[in-house]
Every structure is written in C-alpha cells, then in structure tokens.
Scaffold this active site. Structure first.
Site, PDB file in Angstrom:
ATOM      1  N   ARG A 228     -27.915  46.026 -57.918  1.00  0.00           N
ATOM      2  CA  ARG A 228     -29.092  46.860 -58.131  1.00  0.00           C
ATOM      3  C   ARG A 228     -29.430  47.596 -56.839  1.00  0.00           C
ATOM      4  NH1 ARG A 228     -28.271  47.084 -62.612  1.00  0.00           N
ATOM      5  NH2 ARG A 228     -29.456  46.388 -64.418  1.00  0.00           N
ATOM      6  N   ASP A 252     -22.224  51.447 -56.440  1.00  0.00           N
ATOM      7  CA  ASP A 252     -22.285  51.822 -57.857  1.00  0.00           C
ATOM      8  C   ASP A 252     -23.734  51.980 -58.300  1.00  0.00           C
ATOM      9  OD1 ASP A 252     -20.946  52.274 -60.402  1.00  0.00           O
ATOM     10  OD2 ASP A 252     -21.946  50.419 -61.038  1.00  0.00           O
ATOM     11  N   GLU A 257     -31.329  56.134 -58.029  1.00  0.00           N
ATOM     12  CA  GLU A 257     -30.307  56.597 -58.976  1.00  0.00           C
ATOM     13  C   GLU A 257     -30.877  57.309 -60.195  1.00  0.00           C
ATOM     14  OE1 GLU A 257     -28.434  52.650 -59.695  1.00  0.00           O
ATOM     15  OE2 GLU A 257     -28.776  53.083 -61.814  1.00  0.00           O
ATOM     16  N   HIS A 290     -23.179  54.242 -61.440  1.00  0.00           N
ATOM     17  CA  HIS A 290     -23.511  53.068 -62.258  1.00  0.00           C
ATOM     18  C   HIS A 290     -22.513  52.917 -63.423  1.00  0.00           C
ATOM     19  CE1 HIS A 290     -27.103  50.208 -62.963  1.00  0.00           C
ATOM     20  NE2 HIS A 290     -26.008  49.692 -63.528  1.00  0.00           N
TER      21      HIS A 290
HETATM   22  P1  NAD Z   1     -26.284  36.255 -63.149  1.00  0.00           P
HETATM   23  O1  NAD Z   1     -27.703  35.967 -63.482  1.00  0.00           O
HETATM   24  O2  NAD Z   1     -25.219  35.656 -63.977  1.00  0.00           O
HETATM   25  O3  NAD Z   1     -26.012  35.825 -61.631  1.00  0.00           O
HETATM   26  C1  NAD Z   1     -26.897  36.134 -60.600  1.00  0.00           C
HETATM   27  C2  NAD Z   1     -26.777  35.021 -59.587  1.00  0.00           C
HETATM   28  O4  NAD Z   1     -27.558  35.387 -58.450  1.00  0.00           O
HETATM   29  C3  NAD Z   1     -27.317  33.676 -60.075  1.00  0.00           C
HETATM   30  O5  NAD Z   1     -26.335  32.677 -59.889  1.00  0.00           O
HETATM   31  C4  NAD Z   1     -28.552  33.441 -59.224  1.00  0.00           C
HETATM   32  O6  NAD Z   1     -28.782  32.073 -58.944  1.00  0.00           O
HETATM   33  C5  NAD Z   1     -28.201  34.215 -57.982  1.00  0.00           C
HETATM   34  N1  NAD Z   1     -29.327  34.633 -57.172  1.00  0.00           N
HETATM   35  C6  NAD Z   1     -30.526  35.105 -57.583  1.00  0.00           C
HETATM   36  N2  NAD Z   1     -31.291  35.433 -56.519  1.00  0.00           N
HETATM   37  C7  NAD Z   1     -30.544  35.154 -55.415  1.00  0.00           C
HETATM   38  C8  NAD Z   1     -30.766  35.279 -54.028  1.00  0.00           C
HETATM   39  N3  NAD Z   1     -31.922  35.765 -53.539  1.00  0.00           N
HETATM   40  N4  NAD Z   1     -29.788  34.889 -53.182  1.00  0.00           N
HETATM   41  C9  NAD Z   1     -28.631  34.396 -53.655  1.00  0.00           C
HETATM   42  N5  NAD Z   1     -28.347  34.257 -54.965  1.00  0.00           N
HETATM   43  C10 NAD Z   1     -29.297  34.637 -55.834  1.00  0.00           C
HETATM   44  O7  NAD Z   1     -26.176  37.846 -63.093  1.00  0.00           O
HETATM   45  P2  NAD Z   1     -24.845  38.706 -63.249  1.00  0.00           P
HETATM   46  O8  NAD Z   1     -24.595  38.977 -64.683  1.00  0.00           O
HETATM   47  O9  NAD Z   1     -23.776  38.117 -62.438  1.00  0.00           O
HETATM   48  O10 NAD Z   1     -25.350  40.089 -62.606  1.00  0.00           O
HETATM   49  C11 NAD Z   1     -25.501  40.249 -61.210  1.00  0.00           C
HETATM   50  C12 NAD Z   1     -26.059  41.622 -60.879  1.00  0.00           C
HETATM   51  O11 NAD Z   1     -25.200  42.650 -61.384  1.00  0.00           O
HETATM   52  C13 NAD Z   1     -27.435  41.933 -61.468  1.00  0.00           C
HETATM   53  O12 NAD Z   1     -28.201  42.647 -60.487  1.00  0.00           O
HETATM   54  C14 NAD Z   1     -27.154  42.883 -62.582  1.00  0.00           C
HETATM   55  O13 NAD Z   1     -28.258  43.713 -62.849  1.00  0.00           O
HETATM   56  C15 NAD Z   1     -25.997  43.664 -61.986  1.00  0.00           C
HETATM   57  N6  NAD Z   1     -25.178  44.381 -62.972  1.00  0.00           N
HETATM   58  C16 NAD Z   1     -24.680  45.603 -62.613  1.00  0.00           C
HETATM   59  C17 NAD Z   1     -23.886  46.313 -63.509  1.00  0.00           C
HETATM   60  C18 NAD Z   1     -23.286  47.648 -63.155  1.00  0.00           C
HETATM   61  O14 NAD Z   1     -22.794  48.352 -64.038  1.00  0.00           O
HETATM   62  N7  NAD Z   1     -23.268  48.042 -61.895  1.00  0.00           N
HETATM   63  C19 NAD Z   1     -23.626  45.775 -64.771  1.00  0.00           C
HETATM   64  C20 NAD Z   1     -24.135  44.514 -65.082  1.00  0.00           C
HETATM   65  C21 NAD Z   1     -24.902  43.824 -64.171  1.00  0.00           C
END
Ligand code: NAD
Length: 328
Positions: A228, A252, A257, A290
């Site tokens: 994000r 990305d 954005e 993105h």
């Molecule tokens: P997820 O919830 O499966 O994993 C996130 C992890 O981050 C969890 O294990 C959580 O414990 C950990 N976490 C939370 N806060 C933290 C911190 N301050 N320090 C360390 N670890 C922390 O989520 P995911 O599905 O793996 O998604 C991760 C990110 O990717 C999200 O921001 C999501 O919005 C983003 N995303 C981006 C795209 C894209 O197209 N660019 C697509 C999907 C998801």
C-alpha cells in the site's frame, strides 16, 4: 465492472441461474449508489473511499450486505459499517502468487537494469558494457509482513538462493521452522540488500518507511512496495533516491495513486502529481500502476468468491471470508 471480469460473471451466473445480477462500469459513490436500489446485496471494487453518505443510502434501500472483490479494506470506515448495521466480506486470498511473482519481477528488472537496457535497445545500442547486473542469489532479502503474499515471496526468494530475513507482528506458523524471522523491523532494515513490504495499511503503519527508517537501511538498498502506498513517506523515498541511499525502487502502489493510476493521459507530461513526476524518468525506478494482482487466476477468484459470499450472507449462511468490522 471491467470488461475482463464480465466473462467470469457470466460463468458464475450460469451456475447460479436463479440469481439476478446486474452490473455497472461506474464506481460506487454518493450518486451512483442509486443504481443499487431494488437489489438485495452489492459487490464492489474500487480504491476510492466508501463514504458514509453512500452507505447510508444503501441502508435506506434495505441493503446491508457488501462484498468487495479485493483484499484491501482501507476505503471503509468500520465505524460507519457498524453504526449502519452492515456485514462485509472481502476476498483476502485470490492469488498471493500474482503479487509475489510481480514483486519478484520488479526486483529482477531493477537488478538486471532492464530500464537502461530498454533505452539502449531503443537507440539500437546492443552493447552490454557497462550495464552490468546483479543476482538475487546470495542477496539478503528483507520481508516485512509474511502473510499470504509475503510468505510466497519468502519461498520464491529462498528458491532463488537468497537469504531471507523477515519480520511479522504475528509470525507465520508455516514459515517458523525456516529460521527467517528477526525481532524487529529495524533488524530487517539493517540487514536487507533488497527490502519488500507486504503488510496492510493499518493507521499505525502510515509512513512505516520514513526518513528515520531509510537512514537505517543499507546503502544502495533495492526497495519494493507492492502493498500500500501509504506505508511509505514518498518524499522521504524520493530524498533517499536522490542521495543514492536507495539504489532502486520498484513501486506498484503510490500514496497519490488515485490521482494517476487507472487513468489515461495524453502524454506522461500531462500527469501533474508532483511525487509521480519526481519518481518517473529515473533509470532506477520502476512504477507499475497497481497491476501486481492482475492475472486471470486472480480475477476469476475475485469474481467467484465475492459473488458466492454475497449470496451466502443473503441466504443466512456463513460466508467464506467474513470481515471482522468490530475492530478498527
Ligand atoms: P495478510 O493479511 O495475509 O498478511 C499481512 C501480514 O502482515 C500479516 O501476517 C500481519 O501479521 C503482518 N503485519 C501487519 N502489520 C504489520 C507490521 N506493522 N509489521 C510487520 N508485520 C505486520 O495480507 P496479504 O494478503 O499478504 O497482503 C499484504 C499487502 O499486499 C496488503 O497491504 C494488501 O493490501 C497488499 N496487496 C496488494 C496488491 C497489489 O496488487 N499490489 C494485491 C493484493 C494485496
């Protein structure tokens, strides 16, 4: 709804022929909410915020079941949803590999200096010297957040011969025996040759990567953000690139954005966003709009899981992916 989603919608609709579905190509806002009148549930996808006014109107129409087709929920104020009696589902796992593979490609494109080779190619310059690249093999890759996506990145990096150092506020039990975890974000920042973010954007994590965090990184670090935009203080990132502290950035997602991505400009010069302008035209910065999630597998799963969960809620069944809106 985008064109590429409509085929999967038709597929789902053929399986659930008793469900009437309509769609609009417009985004959900205070005006377009009127289109939902007469329906029982809504399935949404957008990066713009969901206003309280639009949610209030949905509730007035008797609609209290919302399913979003993506992971990110930062467009919602959960208090609004609670106050208005909504139930919410998302699709938290549509294809972690899509984002993990894209993350890997950003790393590889920066390490192998693809933007520079592309420019040389356009000038019919096919000499490789002095554009020498680097390998992932042997590098230390720092991962912050090892959930669905970060854990796949960790496995890909290990398979490519990197040493992985990771931090997660809640370590992933499936990775704990790999010996990759360190005790703090700072420790990851200190060790990583390549750093990649995979956490959600919690309010406390806005600008997790700021000037102070960048100062703790290795000189010349390759920085990737496909999580994000708000996790990064973009001005601090730009300063880090200017000083050479950051050796390359693959982005990305960007803080600003919504002003740029998913829009078509006449030329790149027409983009007015100052942060975007400060980042482009650098050989060591790659911006993708993105698109990390955007694969056929992911889009299929986003459509199927969101529609099925909306129907589950409407039929009083437990959805596969309920969102806990009791915690902000
Ligand atoms: P997820 O919830 O499966 O994993 C996130 C992890 O981050 C969890 O294990 C959580 O414990 C950990 N976490 C939370 N806060 C933290 C911190 N301050 N320090 C360390 N670890 C922390 O989520 P995911 O599905 O793996 O998604 C991760 C990110 O990717 C999200 O921001 C999501 O919005 C983003 N995303 C981006 C795209 C894209 O197209 N660019 C697509 C999907 C998801």
């Amino acid at each position: 709804m985008r064109e590429d989603e409509k085929g999967y919608l038709k597929e789902w609709s053929n399986i659930h022929s008793d469900v009437e579905i309509d769609y609009t190509d417009q985004i959900f806002n205070d005006e377009t909410v009127e289109l939902a009148k007469g329906y029982n549930g809504v399935v949404l996808l957008q990066t713009q915020p969901y206003s309280r006014t639009s949610l209030q109107k949905l509730q007035d129409f008797g609609i209290t079941k919302i399913s979003v087709r993506n992971v990110g929920l930062d467009g919602f104020d959960f208090k609004d949803l609670r106050d208005l009696g909504f139930s919410l589902t998302n699709v938290p796992v549509y294809s972690p590999n899509a984002i993990a593979e894209h993350t890997t490609s950003l790393m590889l494109r920066l390490l192998r200096r693809v933007p520079e080779f592309d420019k040389k190619f356009d000038n019919a310059d096919f000499r490789w010297f002095p554009t020498i690249g680097e390998e992932i093999n042997g590098k230390t890759v720092g991962i912050i957040g090892t959930g669905h996506i970060g854990s796949v990145v960790a496995r890909i990096m290990m398979a490519m011969g990197a040493k992985v150092v990771a931090y997660d506020i809640k370590p992933n039990p499936f990775l704990e025996n790999l010996g990759i975890y360190v005790n703090s974000v700072d420790e990851v920042l200190k060790q990583a040759d390549i750093l990649t973010l995979h956490t959600p954007l919690a309010k406390k994590d806005v600008h997790m990567i700021d000037t102070a965090a960048i100062a703790k990184m290795k000189d010349g670090v390759i920085f990737i953000n496909a999580a994000r935009g708000g996790l990064v203080d973009t001005d601090a990132l730009i300063a880090g690139l200017d000083s050479g502290k950051i050796g390359g950035a693959g982005l990305d997602v960007l803080e600003s954005e919504n002003d740029v991505f998913q829009k078509k400009f006449t030329s790149i010069d027409d983009v007015k966003d100052p942060q975007f302008k400060a980042l482009i035209n650098r050989d060591n910065v790659i911006i993708t709009p993105h698109t990390a999630f955007y694969t056929t597998t992911a889009v299929h799963n986003m459509i199927f899981d969101s529609l099925t969960d909306n129907l589950n809620m409407l039929e009083g069944k437990t959805p596969k992916y309920p969102v806990d809106i009791t915690v902000d």
